[in-house]
Enzyme design. Structure first.
Site, mmCIF file in Angstrom:
data_model
loop_
_atom_site.group_PDB
_atom_site.id
_atom_site.type_symbol
_atom_site.label_atom_id
_atom_site.label_comp_id
_atom_site.label_asym_id
_atom_site.label_seq_id
_atom_site.Cartn_x
_atom_site.Cartn_y
_atom_site.Cartn_z
ATOM 1 N N ASP A 211 0.623 -1.025 -0.624
ATOM 2 C CA ASP A 211 0.157 -0.084 -0.294
ATOM 3 C C ASP A 211 0.778 1.278 0.171
ATOM 4 O O ASP A 211 1.584 1.267 1.075
ATOM 5 C CB ASP A 211 -0.697 -0.449 1.380
ATOM 6 N N THR B 114 -8.878 2.532 7.787
ATOM 7 C CA THR B 114 -10.210 2.075 6.463
ATOM 8 C C THR B 114 -8.811 1.866 5.057
ATOM 9 O O THR B 114 -8.808 0.516 4.979
ATOM 10 C CB THR B 114 -10.378 2.778 6.241
ATOM 11 N N SER C 146 -9.895 3.780 -4.174
ATOM 12 C CA SER C 146 -11.564 4.522 -3.877
ATOM 13 C C SER C 146 -10.588 5.678 -5.062
ATOM 14 O O SER C 146 -9.285 6.138 -5.780
ATOM 15 C CB SER C 146 -10.974 5.810 -2.757
ATOM 16 N N ASP D 152 -5.745 0.697 5.547
ATOM 17 C CA ASP D 152 -4.973 -0.726 6.079
ATOM 18 C C ASP D 152 -6.046 -1.664 5.953
ATOM 19 O O ASP D 152 -5.612 -2.448 5.964
ATOM 20 C CB ASP D 152 -4.253 0.393 7.228
ATOM 21 N N GLU E 8 -2.201 8.712 -5.102
ATOM 22 C CA GLU E 8 -0.830 7.931 -4.872
ATOM 23 C C GLU E 8 -1.265 7.284 -6.672
ATOM 24 O O GLU E 8 -0.320 7.833 -7.464
ATOM 25 C CB GLU E 8 -1.241 6.563 -4.287
ATOM 26 N N THR F 227 -1.785 -1.176 -3.687
ATOM 27 C CA THR F 227 -3.533 -0.577 -4.223
ATOM 28 C C THR F 227 -3.305 0.767 -3.851
ATOM 29 O O THR F 227 -3.107 1.117 -2.487
ATOM 30 C CB THR F 227 -4.246 -0.936 -2.856
ATOM 31 N N ALA G 131 -18.453 10.174 6.761
ATOM 32 C CA ALA G 131 -18.062 10.676 7.837
ATOM 33 C C ALA G 131 -16.805 9.879 7.131
ATOM 34 O O ALA G 131 -16.129 9.889 6.452
ATOM 35 C CB ALA G 131 -18.630 9.041 8.370
ATOM 36 N N ASN H 298 -4.237 4.536 -4.013
ATOM 37 C CA ASN H 298 -5.698 5.608 -4.034
ATOM 38 C C ASN H 298 -5.904 6.307 -5.457
ATOM 39 O O ASN H 298 -4.389 6.431 -5.603
ATOM 40 C CB ASN H 298 -5.824 6.329 -3.153
#
Length: 339
Positions: free
Chosen positions: A151, A259, A221, A261, A187, A182, A254, A184
């Site tokens: 990540d 999340t 995401s 990780d 990234e 992984t 929210a 986002n």
């Protein structure tokens, strides 16, 4: 910081078992390490991430879910803080690259370095990331089939929260040795040097990363026209186009900690159970994560707190059943392959 990786005389899992068999027959034998001699059929993971005494981020978010999915997990805590850094104050210690290497050398000295997987998350310095690269090399001398799940935590929503020099290290050194990435949206833009403004752009960015090394890329995401998506890409055969898909994810008003990780741990866990079916693994991971978030929201409301007003600690322990056996509510939609 440079680390010399010494050649290992007996690199295979079978040889590790043979070695312990010889120890067993010795009068001076110590008890065998059962996670090596009789390993979980699922896998054995070395997880190098942050740690907080209170709350669930880094290893605190990743270790338990992997254990619930049947993995032996050995955590190395890159930092140890009292709580996550979103609180008004925090205290703790930061591990440097040499200290990481010392721990790995200690494991090596006792023949404890056979792992099926390496998992890494937030890394805050070039020296530590260089040490991680040395760990990858050392682990693959022992198990050439090691799966490295990375990540590449660098930032989000246009903001970089690691030193700028880490970006080039990830791009030039980490991506080529990773098995699965992984990132986002922010990234993957940093890793590829490309702006991503459409689903087509995201698929092309995944292809760029495949060309550099990893077989599996999951953009965890990404937002297009107010739609939140996960986009996955699996390069199964060299010279053939990857299998690519998307999963629509509900937006929850929210902010949660830990999340990312948790998501990477779930993707590791399920993709190893379904190694040739990344879309199914991602469906399970997304469904599990969403169940955790929905329970977290409900519990904060029950406690009389407005969940939209601050960062929320996820309800990991209360969601064990959703981690072990998630109900798949979010389905993958495959993209037509480019020929």
């Amino acid at each position: 910081m440079e680390h010399r990786v010494e050649e290992v005389d007996e690199p295979s899992k079978d040889n590790c078992v043979d070695r312990f068999s010889r120890f067993k027959n010795s009068n001076l034998a110590s008890p065998p390490i059962l996670s090596i001699v009789l390993p979980s059929k699922t896998g054995r993971v070395l997880s190098i991430q942050s740690h907080t005494v209170q709350g669930y981020v880094g290893n605190k978010s990743a270790v338990l879910p992997l254990q619930l999915l049947g993995y032996d997990v050995d955590p190395i805590n890159s930092v140890q803080f009292s709580n996550h850094t979103g609180y008004p104050t925090f205290r703790g210690q930061v591990l440097d690259g040499q200290q990481l290497w010392d721990l790995v050398e200690g494991l090596a000295a006792n023949n404890l370095l056979y792992y099926s997987h390496l998992l890494t998350g937030y890394i805050g310095s070039v020296s530590f990331l260089d040490a991680v690269l040395g760990v990858v090399e050392k682990l693959r001398l022992i198990n050439p089939e090691l799966i490295y799940v990375c990540d590449p935590v660098m930032g989000d929503e246009g903001k970089l929260y690691v030193p700028e020099e880490l970006v080039s290290v990830y791009r030039e050194k980490v991506v080529p040795v990773a098995s699965m990435l992984t990132p986002n949206q922010f990234e993957i833009e940093k890793l590829t040097g490309s702006r991503i403004l459409s689903e087509k752009d995201s698929l092309e960015a995944c292809n760029k990363l495949h060309a550099a090394g990893p077989q599996k890329v999951i953009i965890t995401s990404i937002m297009f026209e107010d739609n939140l998506l996960l986009i996955g890409s699996h390069k199964k055969v060299k010279g053939q186009p990857p299998e690519q898909f998307k999963i629509a994810i509900p937006k929850i008003p929210a902010y949660f900690t830990g999340t990312g990780d948790l998501m990477t741990a779930l993707l590791l866990g399920w993709s190893n159970k379904y190694p040739n079916d990344l879309d199914k693994a991602s469906e399970l991971a997304v469904s599990s994560l969403q169940a955790v978030l929905q329970r977290t929201i409900a519990d904060y409301k029950e406690a009389g707190f407005n969940p939209g007003s601050d960062s929320l600690e996820i309800r990991l322990i209360q969601s064990q059943d959703d981690i072990r056996n998630p109900q798949v509510k979010y389905k993958a939609e495959k993209y037509a392959p480019k020929i």
